[in-house]
Design a protein around this motif. Structure first.
Motif, PDB file in Angstrom:
ATOM      1  N   VAL A  66       0.832  -1.210   0.000  1.00 58.49           N
ATOM      2  CA  VAL A  66       0.000   0.000   0.000  1.00 58.49           C
ATOM      3  C   VAL A  66       0.866   1.259   0.000  1.00 58.49           C
ATOM      4  O   VAL A  66       0.491   2.290  -0.585  1.00 58.49           O
ATOM      5  CB  VAL A  66      -0.947  -0.016   1.221  1.00 58.49           C
ATOM      6  N   SER A  67       2.042   1.197   0.612  1.00 57.03           N
ATOM      7  CA  SER A  67       2.913   2.381   0.696  1.00 57.03           C
ATOM      8  C   SER A  67       3.627   2.692  -0.620  1.00 57.03           C
ATOM      9  O   SER A  67       4.223   3.761  -0.751  1.00 57.03           O
ATOM     10  CB  SER A  67       3.961   2.181   1.799  1.00 57.03           C
ATOM     11  N   LEU A  68       3.582   1.775  -1.589  1.00 50.98           N
ATOM     12  CA  LEU A  68       4.215   2.030  -2.882  1.00 50.98           C
ATOM     13  C   LEU A  68       3.459   3.132  -3.615  1.00 50.98           C
ATOM     14  O   LEU A  68       2.230   3.186  -3.609  1.00 50.98           O
ATOM     15  CB  LEU A  68       4.245   0.753  -3.733  1.00 50.98           C
ATOM     16  N   SER A  69       4.209   4.005  -4.302  1.00 49.36           N
ATOM     17  CA  SER A  69       3.596   5.167  -4.949  1.00 49.36           C
ATOM     18  C   SER A  69       2.909   4.812  -6.257  1.00 49.36           C
ATOM     19  O   SER A  69       1.884   5.391  -6.610  1.00 49.36           O
ATOM     20  CB  SER A  69       4.666   6.243  -5.209  1.00 49.36           C
ATOM     21  N   SER A  70       3.447   3.852  -6.995  1.00 49.56           N
ATOM     22  CA  SER A  70       2.916   3.507  -8.307  1.00 49.56           C
ATOM     23  C   SER A  70       1.892   2.369  -8.209  1.00 49.56           C
ATOM     24  O   SER A  70       2.114   1.369  -7.510  1.00 49.56           O
ATOM     25  CB  SER A  70       4.059   3.097  -9.242  1.00 49.56           C
ATOM     26  N   ALA A  71       0.779   2.532  -8.926  1.00 45.39           N
ATOM     27  CA  ALA A  71      -0.242   1.480  -8.962  1.00 45.39           C
ATOM     28  C   ALA A  71       0.301   0.227  -9.639  1.00 45.39           C
ATOM     29  O   ALA A  71      -0.015  -0.900  -9.244  1.00 45.39           O
ATOM     30  CB  ALA A  71      -1.489   1.978  -9.690  1.00 45.39           C
ATOM     31  N   ASP A  72       1.126   0.415 -10.682  1.00 46.97           N
ATOM     32  CA  ASP A  72       1.728  -0.739 -11.374  1.00 46.97           C
ATOM     33  C   ASP A  72       2.663  -1.505 -10.438  1.00 46.97           C
ATOM     34  O   ASP A  72       2.699  -2.734 -10.457  1.00 46.97           O
ATOM     35  CB  ASP A  72       2.502  -0.271 -12.616  1.00 46.97           C
ATOM     36  N   ALA A  73       3.429  -0.766  -9.643  1.00 53.52           N
ATOM     37  CA  ALA A  73       4.340  -1.410  -8.693  1.00 53.52           C
ATOM     38  C   ALA A  73       3.566  -2.194  -7.642  1.00 53.52           C
ATOM     39  O   ALA A  73       3.966  -3.294  -7.261  1.00 53.52           O
ATOM     40  CB  ALA A  73       5.224  -0.351  -8.028  1.00 53.52           C
ATOM     41  N   ARG A  74       2.436  -1.615  -7.185  1.00 54.74           N
ATOM     42  CA  ARG A  74       1.615  -2.321  -6.195  1.00 54.74           C
ATOM     43  C   ARG A  74       1.042  -3.606  -6.791  1.00 54.74           C
ATOM     44  O   ARG A  74       1.053  -4.655  -6.143  1.00 54.74           O
ATOM     45  CB  ARG A  74       0.476  -1.408  -5.718  1.00 54.74           C
TER      46      ARG A  74
END
Length: 321
Positions: free
Chosen positions: A228-236
């Protein structure tokens, strides 16, 4: 006073009666059981072959997957061949010693299955929360030690089952209404006090299942916080997609286990015995069947290796032309 030794108190042979009330349906029930067993054997042996021969799969995640496949092979092979012999050939007899050995393997490797799923959850936690130190933290010696510790935990906790069962006097016949030698199914043939068996069985279930579920829950709580703390939706999406196969494996393993455990203890008078037996078999057969399928579909590296193996000869032929 007449003295009775242990051999007189323990039956020489036991009768595994299959699925009570559905004896006429045994031949039909055997077909899905046999099909799932074949898929489990082929799928898990195929996974072990890929992990052993493909250098790209020589990573911690796949070493844990190899442990899971080995566990699944032993777990389903300890029950299904005997069940099929009962369904097809009416070979229901099993010696008391063979029954104890089957009981040991079943309970040891179901505990091992739970432990490996817990280790795989910790693997996903390290991979997502500490990606730069993943191969340093989860090195080969640590993986081997954790696998050995999980196996020894199962062995040490399950060995008392055999002694607790063997010490009992058996005078209520020798027919077990089951397809395999479950601990409490055998103990209920005794005319002695089986309270210690029931308490110890519950304690082992809590020590193994409760501890593993707690570790899995903590691991995925930390994973969810990190994702959840990741900034990018793709990374999440990419981070969480690496966990989908493992989550499916947890569902396939724990849901039938929970149903079997709680229905056996609290639903004896409301759920038909045949349902108990079928669910108990699914509990041992569903994870070995579905795990290689799920990991083959959901894991890109395994999928690529399978495609390369099957498309290799065509590529070579076209290249030579």
């Amino acid at each position: 006073m007449v003295m009775l030794n242990q051999t007189e108190l323990s039956p020489a042979m036991l009768i595994l009666n299959g699925i009570p009330g559905l004896e006429d349906m045994h031949i039909w029930i055997s077909f899905p059981f046999c099909s799932m067993y074949v898929v489990a054997m082929v799928g898990n042996c195929g996974l072990l072959y890929l992990i052993h021969h493909e250098d790209s799969l020589h990573r911690p995640m796949y070493y844990f997957l190899a442990m899971l496949s080995l566990t699944d092979l032993v777990m389903c092979s300890s029950t299904i061949p005997k069940a099929l012999c009962i369904f097809w050939f009416h070979l229901k007899e099993i010696s008391f010693e063979e029954c104890l050995a089957q009981m040991f393997f079943i309970h040891t490797f179901t505990g091992m299955e739970s432990g490996v799923l817990m280790l795989m959850a910790l693997d996903r936690y390290v991979a997502i929360c500490y990606p730069l130190h993943y191969s340093t933290i989860l090195n080969c010696p640590l993986i081997a030690k954790s696998g050995l510790a999980t196996f020894l935990r199962g062995v040490l906790l399950i060995i008392p089952f055999t002694f607790l069962t063997k010490r009992l006097p058996y005078c209520r016949g020798n027919i077990i209404p089951h397809t395999y030698c479950d601990h409490m199914s055998v103990a209920k043939l005794s005319c002695g006090n089986i309270k210690v068996n029931a308490i110890y069985g519950l304690m082992v279930a809590l020590l193994i299942g409760g501890f593993d579920i707690l570790c899995i829950t903590i691991s995925y709580t930390m994973i969810l916080r990190a994702v959840v703390s990741l900034s990018s939706a793709d990374a999440r999406q990419k981070a969480f997609s690496t966990c989908t196969a493992h989550i499916c494996a947890i569902v396939f393993s724990y849901i039938p286990a929970f149903f079997s455990f709680f229905s056996h203890r609290f639903g004896q008078h409301t759920i038909p015995p045949a349902c108990h037996i079928i669910v108990a078999n699914i509990y041992l057969l569903l994870p070995p069947t579905m795990n290689p399928v799920v990991y083959g579909v959901k894991t890109k590296q395994i999928r690529d290796c399978i495609i390369r193996i099957f498309s290799g000869p065509k590529d070579i032929k076209s290249y030579n032309m």
